[in-house]
Structure formats: structure tokens, C-alpha cells
Design an enzyme around this catalytic site. Sequence first.
Site, PDB file in Angstrom:
ATOM      1  N   ALA A  61    -111.720   8.937 -31.487  1.00 37.83           N
ATOM      2  CA  ALA A  61    -112.640   8.000 -32.345  1.00 37.83           C
ATOM      3  C   ALA A  61    -114.036   8.764 -32.280  1.00 37.83           C
ATOM      4  CB  ALA A  61    -112.651   6.450 -31.743  1.00 37.83           C
ATOM      5  N   GLY A 100    -107.570   8.061 -30.389  1.00 38.99           N
ATOM      6  CA  GLY A 100    -107.077   8.012 -31.767  1.00 38.99           C
ATOM      7  C   GLY A 100    -106.617   9.000 -32.587  1.00 38.99           C
ATOM      8  N   GLU A 103    -102.935   9.284 -31.709  1.00 37.52           N
ATOM      9  CA  GLU A 103    -102.265   8.159 -32.344  1.00 37.52           C
ATOM     10  C   GLU A 103    -101.942   8.297 -33.996  1.00 37.52           C
ATOM     11  OE1 GLU A 103    -103.652   3.763 -30.276  1.00 37.52           O
ATOM     12  OE2 GLU A 103    -105.404   5.123 -31.155  1.00 37.52           O
ATOM     13  N   GLU A 123    -108.274   6.855 -23.486  1.00 34.06           N
ATOM     14  CA  GLU A 123    -109.147   5.530 -23.642  1.00 34.06           C
ATOM     15  C   GLU A 123    -109.584   4.546 -22.207  1.00 34.06           C
ATOM     16  OE1 GLU A 123    -106.978   6.043 -27.419  1.00 34.06           O
ATOM     17  OE2 GLU A 123    -106.505   6.191 -25.569  1.00 34.06           O
TER      18      GLU A 123
END
Length: 700
Positions: A61, A100, A103, A123
Site C-alpha cells: 500500500a 496489498g 493481495e 502488515e
Amino acid sequence: MSTVNYELVGDIGVIRLNNPPVNALSHGLREGIWGAIKNAQGDASKALILLCEGRTFIAGADITEFGKPPQAPALSEVISEIENSRKPVVAAIHGTALGGGFEVALACHYRCALSSAKVGLPEVKLGLLPGAGGTQRAPRLAGVAAALELITKGTPIPAAKAESMKLIDRVISDDLLKGALAFANELIERNAPTCRVRDITIDPASIPEGLFSDFRQKLEKRTHGQLAPQHIVTCVEAAVQLPFEEGLAKELDLFIECLLSSQSAALRHIFFAERSAKKIYGLPKDTPTREINSVAIIGAGTMGGGIAMNFANAGIPVKLVEINQNALDRGLAIIDKNYNISLKKGKLTEDQKTHCLSLIEGTTHYADLTKVDLVIEAVFENMALKQEIFAKLDKTCKPGAILATNTSYQDIDQIAAATSRPEDVIGLHFFSPANVMKLLEVVRGSKSADDVIATAMMLAKTIKKTPVLAGNGYGFIGNRMLVPYAREAQLCLIEGATPEQIDTVMQSWGMAMGPMAMGDLAGLDIGYKVRQNLADSEKGDPKTYCIADALVSMGRLGQKSGAGYYHYDPETRARSNDPQVLTVIETHAEEQGVERREISDTEILNRLTFALINEGAKILEDGIAQRPSDIDVVYVYGYGFPPHRGGPMHYADSIGLAKVYDAICAFRDQHGEHYWTPAPLLTQLAQEGKTFANWAHNQR
């Protein structure tokens, strides 16, 4: 240039992402991926490849967007668009696919990766959990137990391991685009379906009884009260027990709870603090550095050997110097033993161990150091001995060689004065065990040259350390603050607490070890020997050391003697309380005129942590640390301060400086102003309603 570009290569639509430096999932990148997938549904492509330019796949992210109003499309919308594509989408991974980014890859129908790539969901290291389906998709592919380990540890794994865990479908050895195109064409030829991870179900009956409860207990011992790891277990459990959409909802709820928590704020603070610590005020970015292609270490003890290993691990030849062959042989044997431990743990191969050992050469002659680029002195803390060594190095080493001392508290300028080149002298304070601990205090003397400082900071990166610049003053940053921390631990002990109570309070709060257990690990004789060289008037209040000295005089040196504040099992090193220690404490309390009382856990916690904070404020006033966050980095990486508290200065800001100030004033009234006078900077900030972070911002 657009962050997302699209082209047709035969039957394959190639979506190229380019958001330097690490292809972070910024709003622009999310919007570009969403649009490219959507538009490709109506063109001539039969399959799609998601490929990144630059040195890495999507590395995670965009952390700079944390705390800002969200902009559509959200990551979850991008993932939904990928997952619902009518055409197979292949993630082509190189570099790292993290958080992310991974993901996004898990939302693709297939995944391929270069053999050098790594993937992961880190994370948790920021006090968060994957918030875009990572906790729901990873266990569906890798299995529940493997997913729990992967996500709660947060450590990236290599492509080959990811393939064995079914997180990657194919590993590519050379050209990523060529390999990904070939893979996508294979999928087209066999009319492969769009395999959505969300459609995989996990049979609850396949989960061993007690798996989640057992894992929670094991996790608590490792993470000491951190919120995110336990929430990750809840999310993975939801992946087993709930339909996919409900599992996603649970994950999102807990992600938001973590994001808004003080723990995540603290961990994000440390993330940025570590990066800020590498920046030196007043030192231009283009300051030249000196080449370090060879190193010498003076002293082959535990510390010297550990320092030598850092350089050998980085491929830099090391000369290890001792006063005689016996001492040298002992030191080299310890290094060999340490490498064998790493070998058994799978942290290196036999070939890597052999190579590292080949880079460490022992010698008993200073004449062998004429060509080295850096020398680090790592002998015991005796100023006369250090000055003698530096005088020898001054005569022996080539011009331009950097002369460093590993002293943990001695005056760098006094050591430098033994040479004719004080500009080449600097402190490089490693932490024990030096081959493991991440922190490196770089201590600037009054005459240390800019290029020497710049070289030291650069060198830390080479040997995988986190550097923090400290000014020259007794104990620098870390050990100077340790003095009042240890003082309050000793005073709490003699006034009414037990070793177990003090250690339990601090460890339950999150410290890696309590102060008494830490003393036993380091060796109680170390402080004792230092005090033996001091006059009684220099030792301070006997109440702050009489118990430790009494234990040493009884032969209780800590773990190495099998007894200190605790008794240690000779086989397992497991510790247990020893009634004899309580007798020692009570005897010395009576001798010192101390009436023991019940001390609350809260008082212990506040006395120890607020002593750190108050001394930290004085260190900032004195210019020993550049910024409050540097102090936080020192304590998190060097002294076992809980990362989810953010370091002592961030912790003070988070609970409010007025609260800290008022408590210190109360301790002053109760215990006297000698130890408990609020630092002027703390007083000022508390009265102005400001924080250490406010102060740091105004210093830039």
C-alpha cells in the site's frame, strides 16, 4: 508517463504498472488497474497479464495515504474487478509482492514469479492485518496452519517456497515477460477456467482440534499483547467458519480497528523513525564516503567476534586481532560455534558458512593492519587500554583509515586524543550479540570528519544494521538512559518489590525482558567491575547497587553461574525464584534504613518508563540525539522496548506529556528531587500542551 499502460501481445493483454520507486498502490495505480481490467473485457485479448516495470512488483500500500480520506476505487474494488474478469488474469511477479500487492496477486486467477521474487503479507509489522482479502485467500491456497505462520510473522518468503505452498502456480527462471506470456498461452490453449481463490472452501472438520487456541497461546508469548496478531487469527478462523463475503467483512472490521489503534500508530511511527534516523542534520547528501573493502577488529571476545561476523556476512574480509594465540583461538572457536548455530537453524548453507569463515583471518600482530580501511576496537571498557590501542593504530594504519571504538559509554574525544588524526576517529557502538542485534549507534566525536560520519552511516546499511547518530557524552543515547531505568528497578526492589514482580510488569507491558532477567543475562559482574574502579563518592546511592553487589559477592553472577536474581536450571536455563534472593533484599533494605512496602504494578511501570522519558528529554536538550524518534529507534532496536509502544518518546506523546510531568513531580515529592526533577524540555512542552513530535518539527 501514465502509471498504467496496456498493450496486446498476440492474444494476451499486458497491463504494465509503473509507479516508481516500488509501485505502491497509490490512487493513480489503483484507478489505472481497475480501468485496464474493465476495458480489456471488450477487446480481442483472451487472457491478461499484470506486470510491473522497475525493480519490483507492487510492494504494498501507499503508506503516505494512511489517515487521509479514501479515494475511489478502493483496493477492494480493484480486486473485485480482477477477480470477476471473464478472462484469466495472470500476476507476473518480480522483486517483491507484499501486502496489498500480494493481495492483488491473490485476486488474480493465476500467479507466476521469477525465482528471485519474494511474496508476503507483512502488515502485522505495522500493527495492521491484510485488509483486502489476504487473510481469507491465503488459507484457502496454503492451508490454515501455513497461512497463520505467514501472516502473523509477516516475513516475505521466496518464490520456490510460495510455489510449494500453492501461493504461486509457476516459478520462472529467467525472462519474466517471456515466461508469463508462455504461461498465459498455455492457459488459453487448454481453455483454463478463471480460478477464483474465493470459490475454494475449507472444510472445518479438516482443522485439528485446538489449532486456533494453541496458536493464540504461542503467539502471545511471542508478541506480548499486540493486537494485530490475535486479530489475524480471528480472521483466518473466519475463513474456515464463515462464507467468503462474511469473512471479508470480519477482516475489514478488524483491519479498521487495528488502523485506528495506538499500537499501529506506534509501529508506523517506528517505520518512519528508522528511515529518518539515517538523515544527518547539516550533512549534505552528496558528502563523499570512503571505500571500506577490508576491516580489522581489535579483540576476539564475544563482542569482537560478533562484529567480525557482520562484515564477513557482507563479504568484507576481516582481520581479528588478539594479544596471544590462545585468546585468538578461543575467539575463532566462538565464531565457528555461532555459524554452526545459524547452520542448524537453516539460516545459511554449509558453503555460505565456509565462505564467511574464510573471510576472517586471525592475527596477533598490529603490523598486519597496515592496509585495512577500517579498524574497530572492541576490548573491555578501560580508557587507558583504549588510548594505548589507538596510539598503536595511529602509527600502524594507513592514512585515511577510519579508527572506530565500540565503547558503550567512554569519551570518544579522549580516545581520539591518543592519535594524531582525531578526524578519522568515530564510535561504532554495536549491541550484544553483535551478529544479531540490529542497532548501531554511530557516535560523533567533536573532530570526526563529515566523510567519516557519512561512511559509518553507509556502512551500517552494508552490514544490515539500523544506524542512529549520537553525540559524544557518557553512555551516548541508549546506555545513558539505561542508568535511571536500572536505578528505579533497583530502588523498587529494595523498597518492596520482588525481581519477579518487576520483570513480570515490564514484560507483560511489552518489554522483551524485565530489568532483572536482563541483568542476569548480561552478567551482574559487569556493573560490579565498573563500580569497583570508582570511589565510593562516585558510585551514587548504595540503595541503587547494594543488592546487585551482594549477589556478585555470593558468586551469583547471573545465567553464566546458574544463579543471579533467579536460579537457572543447568540444562534448560529455565529460571525460577530463589528465596535466598529475597533474604538478601530484606537484609540490605534493613541495613539501608528502608522500610519495605507494597509497590503497585502501575508504580513500577511508571517509575521505570518515566525515568527513561525524562532522561530522553535531557538528551535532546544536550544535543546528544538529533530527534526524539532517534531515541525511539535506539530503544526499540537496542533495548527491547516494545515496538507497539513506539519507543519511550512516542509513548510519552501518546499518553500525554502533562501526565508524565505530573507523575514525575509526584515522584519528586515522594522520593526527592535528586532523581526526580523534570527535565526543562519536558516541563516546557507539558505546560504548553505540546509533544516531543511538535518540538522535533520545529527543530528542522
